[in-house]
Design an enzyme around this catalytic site. Structure first.
Site, PDB file in Angstrom:
ATOM      1  N   ASP A   1     -20.870 -28.414   6.806  1.00 28.82           N
ATOM      2  CA  ASP A   1     -20.989 -27.388   7.833  1.00 28.82           C
ATOM      3  C   ASP A   1     -22.383 -26.805   7.997  1.00 28.82           C
ATOM      4  OD1 ASP A   1     -20.924 -26.131   5.354  1.00 28.82           O
ATOM      5  OD2 ASP A   1     -19.944 -24.345   6.132  1.00 28.82           O
ATOM      6  N   GLU A   2     -23.398 -27.433   7.445  1.00 26.70           N
ATOM      7  CA  GLU A   2     -24.761 -26.916   7.654  1.00 26.70           C
ATOM      8  C   GLU A   2     -25.765 -28.057   7.598  1.00 26.70           C
ATOM      9  OE1 GLU A   2     -26.572 -24.446   4.626  1.00 26.70           O
ATOM     10  OE2 GLU A   2     -25.030 -25.043   3.185  1.00 26.70           O
TER      11      GLU A   2
ATOM     12  N   ASP B   1     -25.759 -23.155  10.415  1.00 30.49           N
ATOM     13  CA  ASP B   1     -24.723 -22.912   9.412  1.00 30.49           C
ATOM     14  C   ASP B   1     -23.463 -22.431  10.128  1.00 30.49           C
ATOM     15  OD1 ASP B   1     -23.386 -22.581   7.050  1.00 30.49           O
ATOM     16  OD2 ASP B   1     -24.503 -20.816   6.395  1.00 30.49           O
TER      17      ASP B   1
END
Length: 361
Positions: free
Chosen positions: A103-104, A8
């Site tokens: 983003d993860e 993350d």
């Protein structure tokens, strides 16, 4: 026994902007829509979080809490380009990568040849590679399943790593706050508190049947998650489950006729995005002037504006005098079989990137 890593990125949008503007690193910075256009915060850096600013907060409220906050309009194409670089890095370590958002992602490294199969060392090296190549920081969690890996990645944020070996799972889960389970939002946490439930180990005294009576299908899922059980594999091909559009209004509206007019404006865009795909449900979303929101859905096999108007009218009654600041309509896609509800599946916050404020969900 699987070896799962959840990676993350730390305040991703803000971090990308700070990378390009080093002078912004130590000042409160947020990415979001303008306060004048009733924008909301997508993310903010850690100096801004000290003022109580967080994602989904209105830009107006954020500026009230921190008048010297630097509010920057986001650049989604730039963030998507960085996200593709992230995916390229992940692919070096395993073919089993499941992106959750820009983003993860989950990575299954059970059979990865890197570092003699050590998931801990793989996670460390991924974080190192991201820092060296992209000048960004990431937090990671290592655990035997997706649920625990996601929870673990939040334990040492920002720029941290938390490893949960199988031998430590039972003790970790026993003392885990229920509100940390993905899918347990503020309202669900309040309902659990009303039942005297705060930590996972307390679920045993209540039992699965009571949770199902109180929460329906999610109660059964909560019972499993509260024991750290999660058999879901990392899915490299994620199926889109819904299509929708919504708009944040320049001014609150009060009359249902106004809401129906907004719905008529949104409808052609929904039809266009659906592109004749099969559906199994229709949903109306309203956000009130106090930023609380409600949804109302109905099973259906065909797209119907009349049904949407009916649902909007019914949902409108929940306003109880409050103004409406957002109207949205979406459809649940039919992939030929009912799919298991996954608690942590979430939609990344969208906000007014450009001058138009109709956006997809």
């Amino acid at each position: 026994m699987r070896k799962i890593i959840h990676v993350d990125m730390d305040c991703f949008y803000a971090a990308v902007e700070m990378r390009e503007h080093p002078e912004w690193r130590d000042i409160p910075l947020a990415i979001g829509g303008s306060a004048e256009r009733r924008g909301v915060i997508a993310t903010c850096n850690y100096p801004a979080r000290k003022f109580g600013i967080h994602s989904a907060m209105s830009s107006h409220q954020a500026l009230q809490r921190c008048p010297h906050l630097l509010l920057v309009r986001g650049n989604m194409p730039k963030y998507k380009a960085v996200s593709r670089q992230l995916q390229d890095i992940f692919a070096r370590y395993t073919d089993l990568v499941e992106p959750l958002s820009l983003d993860e992602a989950y990575l299954d490294v059970t059979n990865s040849p890197w570092f003699a199969g050590s998931a801990t060392r793989i996670a460390e090296h991924i974080r190192y590679t991201i820092q060296q190549e992209l000048q960004l920081t990431a937090s990671a969690g290592v655990a035997p399943n997706k649920l625990l890996a996601k929870i673990a990645s939040d334990e040492n944020k920002p720029d941290g790593l938390f490893v949960l070996p199988p031998t430590a799972v039972a003790d970790f889960v026993s003392d885990l706050a229920l509100k940390k389970i993905p899918g347990v939002g503020h309202k669900t946490a309040e309902k659990l508190n009303d039942m005297g439930l705060t930590y996972c180990h307390q679920l045993a005294a209540v039992g699965e049947a009571a949770l199902i009576r109180r929460f329906g299908k999610f109660g059964a899922l909560l019972w499993q998650r509260g024991q750290g059980i999660d058999e879901r594999p990392v899915q490299t091909d994620r199926i889109r489950k819904s299509v929708g559009v919504e708009t944040t209004l320049d001014k609150d509206i009060q009359q249902i006729e106004q809401g129906i007019a907004v719905l008529h404006v949104l409808w052609p865009e929904l039809v266009k995005r659906l592109n004749e795909r099969a559906i199994k449900g229709l949903c109306i979303k309203l956000k009130f002037s106090d930023f609380t929101q409600t949804t109302l859905s109905r099973r259906c096999r065909a797209l119907s504006l009349d049904l949407a108007v009916q649902l909007c009218t019914q949902a409108w009654q929940r306003a109880q005098g409050r103004g409406i600041r957002l109207v949205g309509v979406s459809v649940e896609l039919n992939h030929g079989a009912d799919e298991e509800y996954t608690a942590e599946e979430h939609q990344q916050l969208s906000f007014d990137w450009e001058d138009e404020n109709t956006r997809s969900s």
